[in-house]
Design a protein around this motif. Sequence first.
Motif, mmCIF file in Angstrom:
data_model
loop_
_atom_site.group_PDB
_atom_site.id
_atom_site.type_symbol
_atom_site.label_atom_id
_atom_site.label_comp_id
_atom_site.label_asym_id
_atom_site.label_seq_id
_atom_site.Cartn_x
_atom_site.Cartn_y
_atom_site.Cartn_z
ATOM 1 N N THR A 188 -29.435 96.254 -49.376
ATOM 2 C CA THR A 188 -28.626 97.418 -48.981
ATOM 3 C C THR A 188 -28.014 98.095 -50.201
ATOM 4 O OG1 THR A 188 -26.518 96.203 -48.690
ATOM 5 C CG2 THR A 188 -28.035 96.257 -46.819
ATOM 6 N N ILE A 189 -27.656 97.305 -51.206
ATOM 7 C CA ILE A 189 -27.086 97.875 -52.432
ATOM 8 C C ILE A 189 -28.152 98.656 -53.192
ATOM 9 C CG2 ILE A 189 -26.046 97.308 -54.669
ATOM 10 C CD1 ILE A 189 -24.828 94.809 -53.232
ATOM 11 N N ARG A 190 -29.339 98.061 -53.319
ATOM 12 C CA ARG A 190 -30.433 98.708 -54.056
ATOM 13 C C ARG A 190 -30.856 100.013 -53.386
ATOM 14 N NH1 ARG A 190 -33.576 94.769 -53.887
ATOM 15 N NH2 ARG A 190 -34.942 95.428 -52.194
ATOM 16 N N ASN A 191 -30.856 100.027 -52.052
ATOM 17 C CA ASN A 191 -31.288 101.228 -51.318
ATOM 18 C C ASN A 191 -30.159 102.235 -51.103
ATOM 19 O OD1 ASN A 191 -34.013 100.566 -51.018
ATOM 20 N ND2 ASN A 191 -33.606 99.312 -49.214
ATOM 21 N N ASP A 249 -30.587 110.973 -50.969
ATOM 22 C CA ASP A 249 -30.190 110.006 -51.982
ATOM 23 C C ASP A 249 -31.240 108.896 -52.114
ATOM 24 O OD1 ASP A 249 -28.036 108.672 -53.731
ATOM 25 O OD2 ASP A 249 -28.410 107.140 -52.216
ATOM 26 N N TYR A 250 -31.790 108.492 -50.979
ATOM 27 C CA TYR A 250 -32.808 107.438 -50.964
ATOM 28 C C TYR A 250 -34.043 107.865 -51.771
ATOM 29 C CZ TYR A 250 -35.988 103.948 -48.844
ATOM 30 O OH TYR A 250 -36.891 102.934 -48.625
ATOM 31 N N GLU A 301 -41.712 107.702 -47.677
ATOM 32 C CA GLU A 301 -40.942 107.368 -46.469
ATOM 33 C C GLU A 301 -39.705 108.246 -46.374
ATOM 34 O OE1 GLU A 301 -38.833 103.415 -44.461
ATOM 35 O OE2 GLU A 301 -38.868 103.657 -46.644
ATOM 36 N N ALA A 302 -39.006 108.441 -47.506
ATOM 37 C CA ALA A 302 -37.794 109.255 -47.511
ATOM 38 C C ALA A 302 -38.091 110.681 -47.074
ATOM 39 C CB ALA A 302 -37.160 109.240 -48.908
ATOM 40 N N GLU A 303 -39.197 111.236 -47.551
ATOM 41 C CA GLU A 303 -39.568 112.598 -47.172
ATOM 42 C C GLU A 303 -39.880 112.685 -45.683
ATOM 43 O OE1 GLU A 303 -42.780 113.445 -49.780
ATOM 44 O OE2 GLU A 303 -41.493 113.733 -51.551
ATOM 45 N N GLU A 304 -40.583 111.684 -45.165
ATOM 46 C CA GLU A 304 -40.926 111.677 -43.735
ATOM 47 C C GLU A 304 -39.677 111.507 -42.872
ATOM 48 O OE1 GLU A 304 -43.733 108.508 -43.564
ATOM 49 O OE2 GLU A 304 -45.413 109.716 -44.337
ATOM 50 N N ASP A 335 -29.425 100.462 -34.749
ATOM 51 C CA ASP A 335 -30.659 101.098 -34.284
ATOM 52 C C ASP A 335 -31.831 100.251 -34.764
ATOM 53 O OD1 ASP A 335 -32.880 102.688 -33.774
ATOM 54 O OD2 ASP A 335 -31.805 104.551 -34.174
ATOM 55 N N ASP A 336 -32.541 99.660 -33.829
ATOM 56 C CA ASP A 336 -33.617 98.729 -34.172
ATOM 57 C C ASP A 336 -34.784 99.423 -34.889
ATOM 58 O OD1 ASP A 336 -34.058 95.930 -33.980
ATOM 59 O OD2 ASP A 336 -35.697 96.280 -32.567
ATOM 60 N N HIS A 337 -34.893 100.731 -34.727
ATOM 61 C CA HIS A 337 -35.981 101.462 -35.392
ATOM 62 C C HIS A 337 -35.823 101.423 -36.919
ATOM 63 C CE1 HIS A 337 -36.081 103.380 -31.319
ATOM 64 N NE2 HIS A 337 -37.381 103.237 -31.520
ATOM 65 N N PHE A 338 -34.596 101.239 -37.374
ATOM 66 C CA PHE A 338 -34.328 101.260 -38.817
ATOM 67 C C PHE A 338 -33.737 99.931 -39.292
ATOM 68 C CE2 PHE A 338 -33.726 105.586 -37.104
ATOM 69 C CZ PHE A 338 -34.805 106.206 -37.714
ATOM 70 N N LYS A 339 -34.123 98.849 -38.603
ATOM 71 C CA LYS A 339 -33.532 97.554 -38.929
ATOM 72 C C LYS A 339 -33.899 97.083 -40.335
ATOM 73 C CE LYS A 339 -37.246 94.981 -36.590
ATOM 74 N NZ LYS A 339 -37.554 94.037 -35.478
ATOM 75 N N HIS A 340 -35.022 97.599 -40.893
ATOM 76 C CA HIS A 340 -35.427 97.150 -42.225
ATOM 77 C C HIS A 340 -34.472 97.630 -43.321
ATOM 78 C CE1 HIS A 340 -37.282 101.098 -41.644
ATOM 79 N NE2 HIS A 340 -37.454 101.207 -42.963
ATOM 80 N N PHE A 341 -33.560 98.563 -42.986
ATOM 81 C CA PHE A 341 -32.565 99.002 -43.966
ATOM 82 C C PHE A 341 -31.324 98.103 -43.987
ATOM 83 C CE2 PHE A 341 -34.932 103.045 -43.475
ATOM 84 C CZ PHE A 341 -35.225 103.249 -44.812
ATOM 85 N N LYS A 342 -31.225 97.173 -43.016
ATOM 86 C CA LYS A 342 -30.192 96.128 -43.010
ATOM 87 C C LYS A 342 -28.765 96.692 -42.996
ATOM 88 C CE LYS A 342 -33.660 93.296 -43.594
ATOM 89 N NZ LYS A 342 -34.214 92.550 -42.447
ATOM 90 N N GLY A 343 -28.558 97.746 -42.198
ATOM 91 C CA GLY A 343 -27.237 98.364 -42.143
ATOM 92 C C GLY A 343 -26.125 97.408 -41.764
#
Length: 423
Positions: A188-191, A249-250, A301-304, A335-343
């Motif tokens: 989460t810090i890196r992203n 920012d991403y 991914e960020a652009e999409e 939001d499970d759709h974005f769980k890979h961002f580990k909010g």
Amino acid sequence: MELVELTQEQYERFFESSPYANFWQSVEMAHMREAGNDPWDVEYVGVRDDQTLKAAAALHSKAVYRGYRVYMILRGLLVDYRDEALLRFFLQELMTYLKAHKCLFVRMDPYVEYQKHLPDGSVEEGTEKNDRLIELFKSYGFEHLGFRKEIDNNYEPRWMSVLFLEGRSEDEVLKQMHSRTRQNINHTIRNGIKLRELGYEELDILYRMVNMTGNRRHFDNPSLSYYQRFYQAFKEHKKVLYAYLDTEDYRERNERELKELEAKEQELCRLLEENPQSKKNERRLSSVRDLMQAARKRMQEAEELYAAHGKEIPLAAALFVIYPGEIVYLFSGSDDHFKHFKGSYAIQWEMIRYAIQAGIPRYNFYGISGTFDENSEEYGVYLFKRGFHADVVELVGDFKCVVAPKINHQYELLHKIKDKLVR
């Protein structure tokens, strides 16, 4: 010693000075329940000895039948449970008080540990069960409602997950976490996952997030009006944290990383030209090129994501209660759709850091089932909390005392008849 009625101000002063205070016993919780859709009345009592207040309780009650009232003492009495003489006096005088105030029955769930456990749920060797307290309550007419496991919405959790922070630095706490939890926090810090507090007018974000998780895990989400009442009641004693991805920012972060990697690639290529036999530089170059490919994927991914969702993507939100002795993590959703961002990990680490910096000794992840079976439905919740190296805390449980048995029998009989008619 004598039992005395207290003003809210007298009770609040004692609450603020007590090392045993928790948010359920606060005047803020009293205000919350007084303002609810099914409001409770609240009165305060205490034990005074030579003009010094030694113990207190917030008594929540409502009229239910023929002028009789049911009473609840949320998380028990505000007392040192190790002081048996004081506790016995309080219980004895409290029962007299309740009888005089037409109490039908009273329930309480003392905020007292039953037996010490390790983070894996096993009993800590050499520790005893707190059966003495259970027997003491029974001697005053209370029934112990059992050693309940699993989550039951009719009760507060008997099992909790608590991270003890006193005397520990951020680095020490982070190092003790499970490696995967630590990796998720660093992710989460890196992203650049961003955090901010939600205001009253933004509580719909929290509501929507909790609703998403509730739909996935099949639990009921409180109404938006509940969160609004909570926000107003707890004032400075609450935080609502929101984690989101700034897609611009991403992209910029990954663009900067790609440029740095391209410079490393050029340097390694130069070194390999000078020394083509260097296996070490070959491995480093391969690793850098893998990282470059991953950075390009994240930029795409960020652009999409920007095209589909705009600049800000909600990831997670959570509500915390904050008092000097403890932070409690009460509600959350993601939001499970974005769980890979580990909010959710970003939120937890921010609040753990806040607790350490504020000198708050306990970070309470709150309820777990108390069932440490991998096949249990709630096992994933326990694993998430255990990943932070939180201890398992088992409380002594719930007690109920029927103060007016004959009237209570009539009340229960009418309830059974009503339930049959409804069915």
